[in-house]
Design a protein around this motif. Structure first.
Motif, short mmCIF file in Angstrom:
data_model
loop_
_atom_site.label_atom_id
_atom_site.label_comp_id
_atom_site.label_asym_id
_atom_site.label_seq_id
_atom_site.Cartn_x
_atom_site.Cartn_y
_atom_site.Cartn_z
N LEU A 173 0.77 -1.20 -0.07
CA LEU A 173 0.02 -0.04 0.02
C LEU A 173 0.82 1.29 -0.06
CD1 LEU A 173 -2.85 -1.02 2.56
CD2 LEU A 173 -2.99 -0.52 0.01
N SER A 174 1.80 1.23 0.90
CA SER A 174 2.80 2.34 0.91
C SER A 174 3.55 2.69 -0.34
CB SER A 174 3.78 2.17 1.97
OG SER A 174 4.75 1.41 1.83
N THR A 175 4.16 1.43 -0.99
CA THR A 175 5.15 1.92 -2.08
C THR A 175 4.37 1.59 -3.54
OG1 THR A 175 5.42 -0.70 -2.16
CG2 THR A 175 6.91 0.86 -0.89
N GLY A 176 3.21 1.00 -3.35
CA GLY A 176 2.34 0.63 -4.69
C GLY A 176 3.04 -0.27 -5.80
N LYS A 177 3.81 -1.17 -5.05
CA LYS A 177 4.48 -2.13 -5.70
C LYS A 177 4.33 -3.54 -4.77
CE LYS A 177 6.57 0.53 -8.54
NZ LYS A 177 6.02 1.87 -8.25
N LEU A 200 -2.57 -11.63 -17.84
CA LEU A 200 -2.70 -10.29 -17.98
C LEU A 200 -3.76 -9.61 -17.05
CD1 LEU A 200 -2.73 -10.43 -21.96
CD2 LEU A 200 -1.07 -9.27 -20.43
N HIS A 201 -4.89 -10.24 -16.55
CA HIS A 201 -5.78 -9.75 -15.39
C HIS A 201 -5.18 -9.61 -14.34
CE1 HIS A 201 -9.66 -9.44 -17.36
NE2 HIS A 201 -9.40 -10.53 -17.68
N LEU A 202 -4.14 -10.34 -13.84
CA LEU A 202 -3.27 -10.17 -12.68
C LEU A 202 -2.57 -8.83 -12.71
CD1 LEU A 202 -1.36 -13.50 -12.27
CD2 LEU A 202 -3.50 -12.78 -10.95
N LYS A 244 -3.37 -5.32 -10.40
CA LYS A 244 -2.32 -4.99 -9.55
C LYS A 244 -1.71 -6.06 -8.75
CE LYS A 244 -2.50 -0.77 -11.48
NZ LYS A 244 -1.70 -0.48 -12.64
N LYS A 245 -1.91 -7.17 -9.31
CA LYS A 245 -1.33 -8.50 -8.37
C LYS A 245 0.17 -8.56 -8.79
CE LYS A 245 -5.48 -9.33 -6.74
NZ LYS A 245 -5.73 -9.19 -5.30
#
Length: 327
Positions: A54-58, A108-110, A114-115
Motif C-alpha cells: 500500500l505504501s509503495t504501490g509495488k 494479463l488480468h493479474l 495490480k497483483k
C-alpha cells in the motif's frame, strides 16, 4: 509481536531507517544495520507485506509466462530473469500457458488488478491488440518481436538465424533442405519460414511440402520427424531445426534407424541449449539467458519510472554459427 514503530524506538532510530534496513537500502550505517537486524530477530518482527504494498504501490512480484515449463529454451530465459530479479529483491510468478490465449489473458488480468508489477512473456499466442489493451495497466515485455504500438521487446533475430543456417548448409552442397519449427503461425516462425523460402528460391529450388515439419515442440516430435522422412519420395539431405532438443530427437532416432548423420542427413539447430554441445550439434546460437537478463532490466526500468506506454523499445540479439559434427 512488535510493530515497526516499536522496533524503531528500541533501536533509537526513525521508522524510515528501519524501513531502509528491511528493504536492503544501501544508505544505512553497517553497525546500525546490524543492531536493528538483531532487534528485529529478538522481537520476532514480521514485515506486513500488505502495508508495504500500500505504501509503495509495488508488489515486488513480476509475472513470467511461458508455454511449457519443461523446455530448456524457456528455462534458460527464466534463468536470466531470475538472476536479475534476485538482485533487485523481486519474486517471480511463473505461469505455464500451453500457448492458450485465454490462459495468457488470465495472467494479463493479474497485471490489470495490480497483483503483479509487470509481465515478461517468453512466448505469446495473444494478439497484438490484446497486448495493447493491457499495456496501459503495467509494463509488458515480450521475448520475441511484436507489431504492437506500446509493448517493448527483447528478442533474437530469427530471420537472420535461419538465414545463417541455410547459407551454411548450402555452402556444404545441400539443395534439398527441410525445416522443423514449433508453432507454425507464431511471429518467430513467420520470420524463420521467410528466410527458408528466400534462400531456396535464390538457388531455384522449390521445396517439397514433405520437407516441412511444424508444431514440433518436444524431443518425441523430433523423433517422429525421422519416421515421416522415411516415408517421403525424395528425402531432404539436410534439416534446419528451430530448437536443439528437437534436433537431438531427430539425430538419436536417425541413428537408431541406420540413417547416418551427417552423411545421410545433416542437421543444424538454432538455440543455445546445452544438449547442442553434448551431442555436437552444429548450432546457430544466441544467448537466451542474456535475453532474460535484458528483459528484466527493461521491465524493471519501466516499473520504477511508471512508463506504461508511449515509447516502445526493442533490443535484438545477434546469432552466430557454432560449427560441430552434425553437418
Amino acid at each position: 509481536m512488535a510493530n515497526i514503530r516499536e522496533i524503531a524506538k528500541l533501536a533509537g532510530v526513525s521508522v524510515s531507517t528501519v524501513s531502509r534496513v528491511l528493504n536492503n537500502h544501501p544508505y544505512v550505517n553497517e553497525k546500525k544495520r546490524a543492531e536493528i537486524l538483531k532487534i528485529i530477530e529478538e522481537q520476532n518482527y514480521v514485515q506486513n507485506s500488505n502495508a508495504v504494498h500500500l505504501s509503495t504501490g509495488k508488489t515486488m512480484v513480476i509475472g513470467v509466462t511461458l508455454p511449457l515449463v519443461n523446455n530448456q529454451y524457456y528455462s534458460s530465459i527464466i534463468e536470466g530473469i531470475a538472476a536479475e530479479a534476485a538482485q533487485h529483491h523481486y519474486k517471480l510468478m511463473v505461469c505455464q500457458t500451453n500457448n492458450n490465449p485465454e490462459q495468457e489473458r488470465s495472467v494479463l488480468h493479474l497485471l490489470k488488478n495490480k497483483k503483479i508489477d509487470g509481465l515478461i512473456m517468453c512466448s505469446r499466442s495473444s494478439s497484438c491488440e490484446t497486448l495493447n489493451e493491457y499495456a496501459g495497466y503495467g509494463p509488458i515485455i515480450t521475448c520475441e518481436a511484436n507489431d504492437t504500438t506500446s509493448v517493448s521487446s527483447v528478442h533474437i533475430d530469427h530471420y537472420q538465424t535461419f538465414l545463417i543456417g541455410m547459407e551454411y548448409l548450402m555452402k556444404k552442397g545441400h539443395r534439398r533442405i527441410g525445416y522443423c519449427i514449433g508453432r507454425k503461425n507464431s511471429f518467430n516462425s513467420q520470420h524463420r519460414k521467410r528466410a527458408y523460402y528466400e534462400k531456396l528460391r535464390s538457388i531455384d529450388v522449390t521445396p517439397s511440402p514433405e520437407w516441412s515439419f511444424e508444431e514440433c515442440l518436444t524431443i518425441q516430435d523430433g523423433k517422429d520427424v525421422v519416421g515421416k522422412l522415411l516415408q517421403t519420395e525424395e528425402r531432404p539431405t539436410a534439416m534446419i531445426v528451430s530448437c536443439n532438443h528437437i534436433a537431438a530427437g531427430i539425430i538419436k532416432e536417425a541413428s537408431r534407424l541406420g540413417i547416418h548423420v551427417p552423411e545421410d542427413l545433416a542437421v543444424v539447430g538454432c538455440d543455445d541449449q546445452p544438449i547442442g554441445e553434448l551431442l555436437e550439434i552444429t548450432t546457430v546460437s544466441s544467448s537466451s539467458t542474456l535475453m532474460g537478463k535484458y528483459a528484466f532490466e527493461m521491465l524493471h526500468e519501466r516499473i520504477w519510472t511508471q512508463q506504461l506506454d508511449g515509447k516502445k523499445e526493442e533490443k535484438e540479439l545477434s546469432p552466430e554459427l557454432v560449427e560441430r559434427l552434425t553437418t
